[in-house]
Motif scaffolding. Structure first.
Motif, PDB file in Angstrom:
ATOM      1  N   GLU A 342     -42.862  56.340   3.998  1.00 21.36           N
ATOM      2  CA  GLU A 342     -42.730  55.313   3.251  1.00 21.36           C
ATOM      3  C   GLU A 342     -42.323  55.622   1.736  1.00 21.36           C
ATOM      4  O   GLU A 342     -41.634  55.026   1.045  1.00 21.36           O
ATOM      5  CB  GLU A 342     -43.647  54.236   3.331  1.00 21.36           C
ATOM      6  N   ALA A 346     -39.110  55.022  -0.401  1.00 23.35           N
ATOM      7  CA  ALA A 346     -39.281  54.276  -1.843  1.00 23.35           C
ATOM      8  C   ALA A 346     -38.397  54.925  -2.910  1.00 23.35           C
ATOM      9  O   ALA A 346     -37.800  54.520  -3.840  1.00 23.35           O
ATOM     10  CB  ALA A 346     -40.590  54.110  -2.212  1.00 23.35           C
ATOM     11  N   GLN A 347     -38.783  56.473  -3.023  1.00 27.53           N
ATOM     12  CA  GLN A 347     -38.226  57.268  -3.949  1.00 27.53           C
ATOM     13  C   GLN A 347     -36.694  57.409  -3.756  1.00 27.53           C
ATOM     14  O   GLN A 347     -35.786  57.483  -4.765  1.00 27.53           O
ATOM     15  CB  GLN A 347     -38.583  58.556  -3.873  1.00 27.53           C
ATOM     16  N   ARG A 349     -34.759  54.887  -2.625  1.00 26.30           N
ATOM     17  CA  ARG A 349     -34.346  53.374  -3.320  1.00 26.30           C
ATOM     18  C   ARG A 349     -34.364  53.799  -4.952  1.00 26.30           C
ATOM     19  O   ARG A 349     -33.411  53.018  -5.963  1.00 26.30           O
ATOM     20  CB  ARG A 349     -34.979  52.382  -2.852  1.00 26.30           C
ATOM     21  N   SER A 350     -35.648  54.351  -5.503  1.00 31.81           N
ATOM     22  CA  SER A 350     -35.622  54.403  -6.996  1.00 31.81           C
ATOM     23  C   SER A 350     -34.580  55.401  -7.541  1.00 31.81           C
ATOM     24  O   SER A 350     -33.864  55.032  -8.530  1.00 31.81           O
ATOM     25  CB  SER A 350     -36.874  54.666  -7.368  1.00 31.81           C
ATOM     26  N   HIS A 372     -34.143  43.963  -1.959  1.00 28.11           N
ATOM     27  CA  HIS A 372     -35.573  44.287  -1.636  1.00 28.11           C
ATOM     28  C   HIS A 372     -35.900  43.933  -0.241  1.00 28.11           C
ATOM     29  O   HIS A 372     -36.730  44.789   0.330  1.00 28.11           O
ATOM     30  CB  HIS A 372     -36.335  43.069  -2.304  1.00 28.11           C
TER      31      HIS A 372
END
Length: 391
Positions: A342, A346-347, A349-350, A372
């Motif tokens: 996860e 998340a990284q 997406r960032s 989101h």
């Protein structure tokens, strides 16, 4: 003659023969052609520095003016403007300290030591790098020894300053093409290396290869010096393009390169976290879903697309669609995915957000393109088309 002596003689003849060969001569001529602009600039700078010091400063023998100009203009074109300033300051400090000591204390063994220590210390206090510090010491020693008795105290540092200013003017007015081309080349290399790191990380996850992930992590840590070089190259290139009439047309392109450094820095930081979590997952045996590995692979390809656009001299807007599609794919999580998995998602997406900013979007616009949740898709053309078909 011994066998060893005969062997050495034979080798010496062979070396001499190679040096005198046509290919060797052609190689030396090629190097001469490459360095001829720098040689001519040094010669012109030395002559102009002498002219300035003799006519404007009215110094009859301004030794340090042409010497300083030649030393400064003999630098390579990389970071040339900054180094010219640095050398000028270093030479001026050294010559001034040497002048002061010779005037008040004469010349001798202890004076040479004192001039060296004081000149180099003052250069460090002035924010000097090693080059400036050494030049300050060297020039101080020259004053305290070779030209100590010529009765020109307190004027030589002005000669050094005049020579440095002439060199700076020439470096600004006639810079090498590499000064304005190098930032784009460095940007391409940094982005390409980022793409390689992400691609190797994805492959390491697929092959369950912890060593490959560790190697990718080591390479990711090495990107910071490359980014610092890019920042320095962009700053100098912009200074040259602003002040040099022959390079002013490159200013808008250099401003664009400067604008990518901030988001690229953040993207590299995100990528380091991503690679670290991949390394952790492989080390402790955490499972990373294949869909997440595909996200890392898609991110690598998008980064390479950006690098190719930068290398071609275009804006990175062409790569936006890749990133938007990737952002949509990253919205769906996998039930039961591990913590490292996860974090990797998340990284991704960032990193997508920061790469979108790199393509010219504002941060608010970039965040809006990274949904989101599954029910909060980005407000782009695809969503409007979907809503229209539903109506």
């Amino acid at each position: 003659m011994t066998d060893g002596g005969a062997t050495r003689l034979t080798r010496g003849r062979e070396v001499l023969r190679r040096r005198l060969s046509l290919s060797g001569l052609q190689g030396r001529l090629t190097r001469l052609r490459a360095r001829l602009p720098m040689i001519l600039q040094a010669a012109i700078g030395a002559a102009l520095a002498w002219l300035v010091a003799t006519t404007l400063l009215n110094h009859p023998l301004p030794f340090f003016a042409p010497v300083t100009a030649m030393v400064c203009l003999g630098l390579t074109y990389d970071n040339r403007v900054r180094r010219v300033v640095e050398l000028t300051v270093g030479v001026a400090i050294g010559v001034f300290i040497g002048d002061v000591f010779v005037h008040f204390f004469g010349s001798g063994v202890w004076q040479i030591a004192a001039v060296t220590v004081l000149a180099m210390s003052l250069a460090v206090l002035a924010g000097a790098g090693q080059l400036l510090m050494l030049q300050a010491g060297i020039q101080g020693v020259i004053v305290a020894t070779l030209v100590a008795q010529d009765g020109a105290s307190f004027g030589r540092w002005l000669d050094a300053l005049a020579g440095g200013l002439v060199a700076l003017a020439i470096a600004m007015l006639a810079p090498g093409r590499s000064t304005v081309k190098r930032p784009r080349e460095r940007a391409f290399l940094v982005v390409s290396h980022l793409a390689d790191i992400l691609g190797n990380t994805a492959e390491a996850l697929r092959q369950h290869d912890a060593e490959r992930a560790a190697a990718a992590m080591q390479t990711a840590r090495g990107l910071q010096p490359e980014l610092d070089d890019l920042r320095e190259a962009a700053s100098e290139g912009l200074a040259v393009a602003t002040l040099a009439p022959l390079r002013r047309r490159h200013r808008s392109g250099l401003l664009a390169i400067g604008a990518v450094i901030g988001p690229l820095d953040l993207a590299i930081r995100d990528a380091r976290v991503l690679v670290y979590r991949a390394e952790v997952a492989l080390s402790v045996g955490e499972s990373v879903p294949e869909a997440y590995v595909d996200l890392v692979d898609e991110l690598a390809m998008a980064a390479q697309h950006i690098g190719d656009e930068l290398q071609a001299g275009r804006t990175a807007q062409e790569a936006r669609e890749d990133l938007v599609v990737l952002a949509r794919h990253s919205t769906w999580g996998t039930r039961g995915a591990s913590l490292s998995a996860e974090v990797i998602r998340a990284q991704v997406r960032s990193t997508v957000v920061n790469l979108l900013v790199l393509t010219g979007m504002t941060r608010e616009q970039a965040r809006a393109r990274v949904p989101h949740t599954r029910d909060d898709l980005d407000p782009g053309p695809q969503r409007a088309q979907d809503q229209g078909s539903e109506g």
